[in-house]
Scaffold this motif. Sequence first.
Motif, mmCIF file in Angstrom:
data_model
loop_
_atom_site.group_PDB
_atom_site.id
_atom_site.type_symbol
_atom_site.label_atom_id
_atom_site.label_comp_id
_atom_site.label_asym_id
_atom_site.label_seq_id
_atom_site.Cartn_x
_atom_site.Cartn_y
_atom_site.Cartn_z
ATOM 1 N N ASP A 49 37.250 -0.681 19.065
ATOM 2 C CA ASP A 49 35.866 -1.018 18.762
ATOM 3 C C ASP A 49 35.846 -2.100 17.680
ATOM 4 O OD1 ASP A 49 36.174 0.391 16.276
ATOM 5 O OD2 ASP A 49 35.600 2.241 17.292
ATOM 6 N N VAL A 50 34.689 -2.686 17.467
ATOM 7 C CA VAL A 50 34.558 -3.845 16.584
ATOM 8 C C VAL A 50 34.171 -3.395 15.183
ATOM 9 C CG1 VAL A 50 33.242 -5.958 16.139
ATOM 10 C CG2 VAL A 50 34.003 -5.422 18.463
ATOM 11 N N ASP A 51 34.974 -3.792 14.213
ATOM 12 C CA ASP A 51 34.706 -3.533 12.807
ATOM 13 C C ASP A 51 34.159 -4.799 12.147
ATOM 14 O OD1 ASP A 51 36.037 -0.858 12.983
ATOM 15 O OD2 ASP A 51 37.803 -2.097 13.325
ATOM 16 N N ILE A 52 33.664 -4.649 10.937
ATOM 17 C CA ILE A 52 32.998 -5.753 10.233
ATOM 18 C C ILE A 52 33.678 -5.971 8.882
ATOM 19 C CG2 ILE A 52 30.808 -6.643 9.353
ATOM 20 C CD1 ILE A 52 30.835 -6.142 12.393
ATOM 21 N N ILE A 53 33.868 -7.240 8.503
ATOM 22 C CA ILE A 53 34.425 -7.617 7.201
ATOM 23 C C ILE A 53 33.426 -8.549 6.512
ATOM 24 C CG2 ILE A 53 36.422 -8.586 6.002
ATOM 25 C CD1 ILE A 53 37.895 -8.343 8.761
ATOM 26 N N SER A 54 33.230 -8.362 5.229
ATOM 27 C CA SER A 54 32.319 -9.248 4.510
ATOM 28 C C SER A 54 32.692 -9.323 3.033
ATOM 29 C CB SER A 54 30.875 -8.753 4.645
ATOM 30 O OG SER A 54 29.964 -9.629 4.001
ATOM 31 N N PRO A 55 32.485 -10.491 2.392
ATOM 32 C CA PRO A 55 32.675 -10.610 0.943
ATOM 33 C C PRO A 55 31.337 -10.542 0.210
ATOM 34 C CG PRO A 55 32.615 -12.782 1.913
ATOM 35 C CD PRO A 55 32.321 -11.812 3.027
ATOM 36 N N SER A 56 31.353 -9.975 -0.971
ATOM 37 C CA SER A 56 30.196 -9.993 -1.859
ATOM 38 C C SER A 56 30.498 -10.897 -3.037
ATOM 39 C CB SER A 56 29.865 -8.586 -2.351
ATOM 40 O OG SER A 56 28.968 -8.637 -3.446
ATOM 41 N N PHE A 57 29.767 -11.984 -3.139
ATOM 42 C CA PHE A 57 30.005 -12.966 -4.199
ATOM 43 C C PHE A 57 29.762 -12.353 -5.574
ATOM 44 C CE2 PHE A 57 28.829 -16.504 -6.965
ATOM 45 C CZ PHE A 57 29.769 -17.473 -6.643
ATOM 46 N N GLU A 58 28.691 -11.581 -5.709
ATOM 47 C CA GLU A 58 28.335 -11.040 -7.017
ATOM 48 C C GLU A 58 29.165 -9.821 -7.397
ATOM 49 O OE1 GLU A 58 24.158 -10.402 -7.315
ATOM 50 O OE2 GLU A 58 23.659 -12.529 -7.109
ATOM 51 N N LEU A 59 29.596 -9.052 -6.424
ATOM 52 C CA LEU A 59 30.427 -7.880 -6.713
ATOM 53 C C LEU A 59 31.910 -8.216 -6.815
ATOM 54 C CD1 LEU A 59 28.806 -5.249 -4.308
ATOM 55 C CD2 LEU A 59 28.460 -5.447 -6.780
ATOM 56 N N ASP A 60 32.264 -9.476 -6.500
ATOM 57 C CA ASP A 60 33.681 -9.895 -6.481
ATOM 58 C C ASP A 60 34.491 -9.000 -5.540
ATOM 59 O OD1 ASP A 60 33.000 -11.776 -8.422
ATOM 60 O OD2 ASP A 60 33.536 -10.435 -10.065
ATOM 61 N N GLU A 61 33.919 -8.742 -4.385
ATOM 62 C CA GLU A 61 34.454 -7.708 -3.510
ATOM 63 C C GLU A 61 34.662 -8.228 -2.084
ATOM 64 O OE1 GLU A 61 32.336 -3.787 -1.757
ATOM 65 O OE2 GLU A 61 32.486 -3.848 -3.947
ATOM 66 N N VAL A 62 35.742 -7.789 -1.468
ATOM 67 C CA VAL A 62 35.937 -7.942 -0.035
ATOM 68 C C VAL A 62 36.045 -6.540 0.549
ATOM 69 C CG1 VAL A 62 37.422 -8.824 1.801
ATOM 70 C CG2 VAL A 62 37.129 -10.150 -0.311
ATOM 71 N N SER A 63 35.210 -6.258 1.539
ATOM 72 C CA SER A 63 35.196 -4.926 2.136
ATOM 73 C C SER A 63 35.195 -5.017 3.649
ATOM 74 C CB SER A 63 33.954 -4.136 1.684
ATOM 75 O OG SER A 63 34.029 -3.821 0.313
ATOM 76 N N TRP A 64 35.574 -3.889 4.261
ATOM 77 C CA TRP A 64 35.424 -3.795 5.711
ATOM 78 C C TRP A 64 34.732 -2.486 6.043
ATOM 79 C CZ3 TRP A 64 38.056 -0.656 9.518
ATOM 80 C CH2 TRP A 64 38.997 0.233 9.002
ATOM 81 N N TRP A 65 34.001 -2.516 7.173
ATOM 82 C CA TRP A 65 33.253 -1.365 7.626
ATOM 83 C C TRP A 65 33.850 -0.899 8.947
ATOM 84 C CZ3 TRP A 65 31.417 -5.201 4.724
ATOM 85 C CH2 TRP A 65 30.655 -4.866 3.590
ATOM 86 N N GLU A 66 34.326 0.335 8.919
ATOM 87 C CA GLU A 66 34.993 0.918 10.071
ATOM 88 C C GLU A 66 33.962 1.460 11.059
ATOM 89 O OE1 GLU A 66 38.196 4.529 11.005
ATOM 90 O OE2 GLU A 66 37.515 4.116 8.954
ATOM 91 N N ASN A 67 34.043 0.983 12.288
ATOM 92 C CA ASN A 67 33.189 1.451 13.372
ATOM 93 C C ASN A 67 33.821 2.702 13.983
ATOM 94 O OD1 ASN A 67 31.658 1.776 15.701
ATOM 95 N ND2 ASN A 67 31.839 -0.355 16.367
ATOM 96 N N ASP A 68 33.065 3.798 14.040
ATOM 97 C CA ASP A 68 33.622 5.035 14.590
ATOM 98 C C ASP A 68 33.546 5.098 16.112
ATOM 99 O OD1 ASP A 68 30.953 5.509 15.116
ATOM 100 O OD2 ASP A 68 30.850 7.425 14.056
ATOM 101 N N GLY A 69 33.119 3.998 16.731
ATOM 102 C CA GLY A 69 32.970 3.954 18.176
ATOM 103 C C GLY A 69 31.550 4.190 18.622
ATOM 104 N N ASN A 70 30.718 4.712 17.713
ATOM 105 C CA ASN A 70 29.293 4.909 17.969
ATOM 106 C C ASN A 70 28.441 4.068 17.025
ATOM 107 O OD1 ASN A 70 29.434 6.932 20.092
ATOM 108 N ND2 ASN A 70 30.287 8.263 18.520
#
Length: 431
Positions: A49-70
């Motif tokens: 399934d398709v997961d999402i990655i995004s950076p937050s400029f103000e949080l100085d953060e790179v995160s990913w969001w795991e798709n559980d298939g639903n």
Amino acid sequence: MSRVILLLVVILVLPVVLFAQINWTKHTIESPYQFANDVFAIDLDDDNDVDIISPSFELDEVSWWENDGNENFAKHKIDSACDGAGSVFAIDLDGDTDIDVLSTAFNAYDVAWYENDGSENFTKHMIDNSLISAVSVHAINIDGDNDIDVVAAAYWNNEIVWYENDGSENFTKHGIDDAFSVPWGIFAIDLNNDDEIDVLAASYYGDEIAWWENDGNENFTKHTIISNYGSARSVYAIDIDNDNDIDVLGTAFADSTVSWFENINNSFTEHAIDNSLTGASHVFAIDFNDDSDVDVAATGYYDDNVVWYENDGSENFTKHVIGSSFDGPNEVIGIDVDGDGDIDVVSSAQVADEVAWWESDLAGIEEDEKETAEGWKCGPTIFSGSLPIGKYKDCKIYDVCGRKVEAQALSPGIYFIEIEGKIKHKIIKIK
């Protein structure tokens, strides 16, 4: 019989209407996510399934969001010390068959990659910590040596550079251009069909989109695609007009313009798609409505709109709004997020502090009333192998585009059965 649980979101129209207006349903992935600067979508954890990655400029953060298939997304931090996180990209950088992540840190001048151990534990490796105001990153095999190299842009240093991977993820920096005024978007592809990877970029202060021709030895020669293109911000490349060469798309932020540039023997002719997308920010291209031509998506930073432009097959584009009131949208990507066979949209909004996706209900054929015809035994809705239609003779089968197909020729996909002139049953072949 295999049993598969599928989420189908399909709005169906009469058989004579093959391609109708797509309706979009917004789903928030993360809010607030301060100054969500970019977004990338890929199967990061190899679970189909398709997961999402995004950076937050103000949080100085790179995160990913795991798709559980639903399409329930669970957040995981990759880096919480990426000072001014600007852009992200994901690819198997080290050739170990899992997906790694790259980022830029605008304030720290960093270009980095995060090694995935196969269980989505990420180890940060610095590629360069001296690229002043690193704003964009892309990865591809530039030099044809079977490993993945990296391309990046330095906003205030006016640089386009590439980093040569020695095959063991030791990177050597090479300049492409050091006088490209405030580059923003970058892209890399074989633009002139010589089997070498070229580089494209948009110059925000120089009002220019250009490409650098690779001579095969990674010596790059600049060619201007367009100048006086007000605050050029994004660039993308794909064969828009189906003539077997690569065309270019771009946005002009100050001019509120989205354009495609027709490749004619490696010279480019501008065709405006939209001159009224206020703060035209990012552009992407894919076939959104499954009619075998390439459509375009874009964001309007000051319009607060995510839009797509429907290609009629002759490169006449009709504008449709995907999402409005999405304050300060930046990046946009088209991908099948929910695995239902149509193209959804993912975007990030810098002012709204949000990452979201829009679910497409791509039109096909309308199912009529749900009663079954007398004597009709359809069998399972989800099936594999041959279609169990029994001996009923007055039966036609259509694909999601409204084309009649033969039962014995079905490949995996979604189909509709017509009985006595009415669509009675939706079926899914899984293999």
